[in-house]
Design a protein around this motif. Structure first.
Motif, short mmCIF file in Angstrom:
data_model
loop_
_atom_site.label_atom_id
_atom_site.label_comp_id
_atom_site.label_asym_id
_atom_site.label_seq_id
_atom_site.Cartn_x
_atom_site.Cartn_y
_atom_site.Cartn_z
N ASN A 33 0.83 -1.21 0.00
CA ASN A 33 0.00 0.00 0.00
C ASN A 33 0.87 1.26 0.00
N LEU A 34 1.95 1.25 0.79
CA LEU A 34 2.87 2.39 0.80
C LEU A 34 3.54 2.55 -0.56
N ASN A 35 4.05 1.44 -1.10
CA ASN A 35 4.75 1.50 -2.38
C ASN A 35 3.85 1.98 -3.51
N ALA A 36 2.57 1.73 -3.42
CA ALA A 36 1.63 2.19 -4.46
C ALA A 36 1.57 3.72 -4.51
N LEU A 37 2.00 4.39 -3.45
CA LEU A 37 2.00 5.85 -3.39
C LEU A 37 3.32 6.47 -3.84
N CYS A 38 4.29 5.63 -4.17
CA CYS A 38 5.64 6.11 -4.44
C CYS A 38 5.66 7.17 -5.54
N GLY A 39 6.43 8.23 -5.24
CA GLY A 39 6.59 9.32 -6.19
C GLY A 39 5.54 10.41 -6.06
N GLN A 40 4.56 10.21 -5.21
CA GLN A 40 3.48 11.19 -5.08
C GLN A 40 3.63 12.03 -3.81
N ARG A 41 3.06 13.23 -3.87
CA ARG A 41 3.02 14.15 -2.72
C ARG A 41 1.56 14.40 -2.36
N PHE A 42 1.33 14.58 -1.05
CA PHE A 42 -0.03 14.83 -0.59
C PHE A 42 -0.01 15.86 0.52
N ALA A 143 18.31 10.76 27.52
CA ALA A 143 19.54 11.55 27.43
C ALA A 143 19.26 12.95 26.88
N GLY A 144 18.22 13.10 26.08
CA GLY A 144 17.91 14.38 25.44
C GLY A 144 16.88 15.21 26.17
N ASN A 145 16.64 14.91 27.45
CA ASN A 145 15.69 15.66 28.26
C ASN A 145 14.28 15.62 27.67
N ALA A 146 13.91 14.45 27.11
CA ALA A 146 12.58 14.27 26.53
C ALA A 146 11.94 12.98 27.07
N SER A 147 12.11 12.74 28.35
CA SER A 147 11.63 11.49 28.94
C SER A 147 10.12 11.33 28.82
N VAL A 148 9.39 12.42 28.60
CA VAL A 148 7.94 12.33 28.40
C VAL A 148 7.62 11.44 27.19
N SER A 149 8.57 11.30 26.27
CA SER A 149 8.35 10.53 25.04
C SER A 149 8.66 9.05 25.17
N THR A 150 9.08 8.59 26.35
CA THR A 150 9.51 7.20 26.51
C THR A 150 8.37 6.19 26.46
N THR A 151 7.14 6.65 26.38
CA THR A 151 6.00 5.74 26.25
C THR A 151 5.27 5.93 24.91
N ASN A 152 5.90 6.63 23.99
CA ASN A 152 5.28 6.90 22.70
C ASN A 152 4.87 5.62 21.97
N VAL A 153 3.75 5.69 21.30
CA VAL A 153 3.34 4.68 20.32
C VAL A 153 2.92 5.46 19.07
N TRP A 154 3.61 5.18 17.97
CA TRP A 154 3.28 5.81 16.70
C TRP A 154 2.45 4.83 15.89
N ALA A 155 1.64 5.35 15.01
CA ALA A 155 0.88 4.51 14.09
C ALA A 155 0.88 5.18 12.73
N VAL A 156 0.86 4.34 11.71
CA VAL A 156 0.74 4.81 10.34
C VAL A 156 -0.40 4.02 9.71
N GLU A 157 -1.26 4.74 9.02
CA GLU A 157 -2.38 4.11 8.31
C GLU A 157 -2.31 4.47 6.83
N VAL A 158 -2.64 3.51 6.00
CA VAL A 158 -2.78 3.74 4.56
C VAL A 158 -4.10 3.12 4.14
N HIS A 159 -5.02 3.98 3.77
CA HIS A 159 -6.33 3.55 3.25
C HIS A 159 -6.34 3.96 1.77
N PRO A 160 -5.97 3.02 0.88
CA PRO A 160 -5.80 3.37 -0.53
C PRO A 160 -6.99 4.15 -1.10
N GLY A 161 -6.63 5.20 -1.84
CA GLY A 161 -7.66 6.02 -2.48
C GLY A 161 -8.39 6.93 -1.52
#
Length: 187
Positions: A33-42, A143-161
């Motif tokens: 699904n990601l590769n199907a978007l290759c070369g495009q900007r949104f 180490a970078g004084n950003a300990s608030v981020s130590t529980t981060n969970v990122w997500a990426v979604e691709v819903h084609p079209g």
């Protein structure tokens, strides 16, 4: 001596059986699904309403899917004139996927907190993958004084079209940016 040679031969034979786990079909479909978007900007927009995201919400948000292969996709993410960010989604040695945030200064050197992210803990779906923070990133944030981020969970979604979404969650924090896949832009 003969027993040692037999044991060594058996150990070599068994080690040849140890292979990298096969990626889940959902993750193969996600990468496709990601590769199907290759070369495009949104263009995108912040769809959450936290005050911490006010600068993002006021800026033009642009992603460019590029440098694509079956094993890695690089997606520069521009916030207004700030072109320092690139999302890198790749396959990892455990058979899952990894999301890293590549931050660079205008000369191309690593800038500030750089190369943080996480690895999938489950197969996810063809449309959504979640990346809990990894140990490298926890150490970097501490180490970078950003300990608030130590529980981060990122997500990426691709819903084609329809949409591509980037999401960050942790306690008291939720950022979600959605990009309209129905309208590629020139830049």
């Amino acid at each position: 001596m003969k027993q040692i040679a037999l044991l060594a031969t058996a150990a070599i034979a068994l080690s040849a059986c140890a292979t990298v786990p096969a990626p889940a079909p959902q993750q193969d479909a996600f990468m496709a699904n990601l590769n199907a978007l290759c070369g495009q900007r949104f263009e995108g927009r912040v769809v959450t309403t936290q005050a911490a995201d006010a600068d993002f919400a006021r800026s033009r948000l642009l992603m460019h899917v590029r440098d694509c292969s079956a094993d890695e996709v690089r997606i520069p993410f521009w916030v207004g004139e700030d072109k320092s960010r690139t999302w890198v989604i790749s396959r990892n040695e455990e058979g899952g996927l990894t999301l890293k945030h590549d931050h660079r200064d205008p000369e191309g050197n690593p800038d500030g907190l750089h190369w943080y992210g996480g690895d999938t803990a489950s197969a996810g779906t063809a449309n959504r993958q979640e990346f809990p923070v990894d140990e490298f990133s926890i150490e970097l944030f501490n180490a970078g004084n950003a300990s608030v981020s130590t529980t981060n969970v990122w997500a990426v979604e691709v819903h084609p079209g329809r949409i591509y979404a980037y999401e960050l969650r942790r306690e008291n924090r939720h950022l979600r940016v959605e990009f309209d896949l129905t309208r590629p832009v020139a830049e």
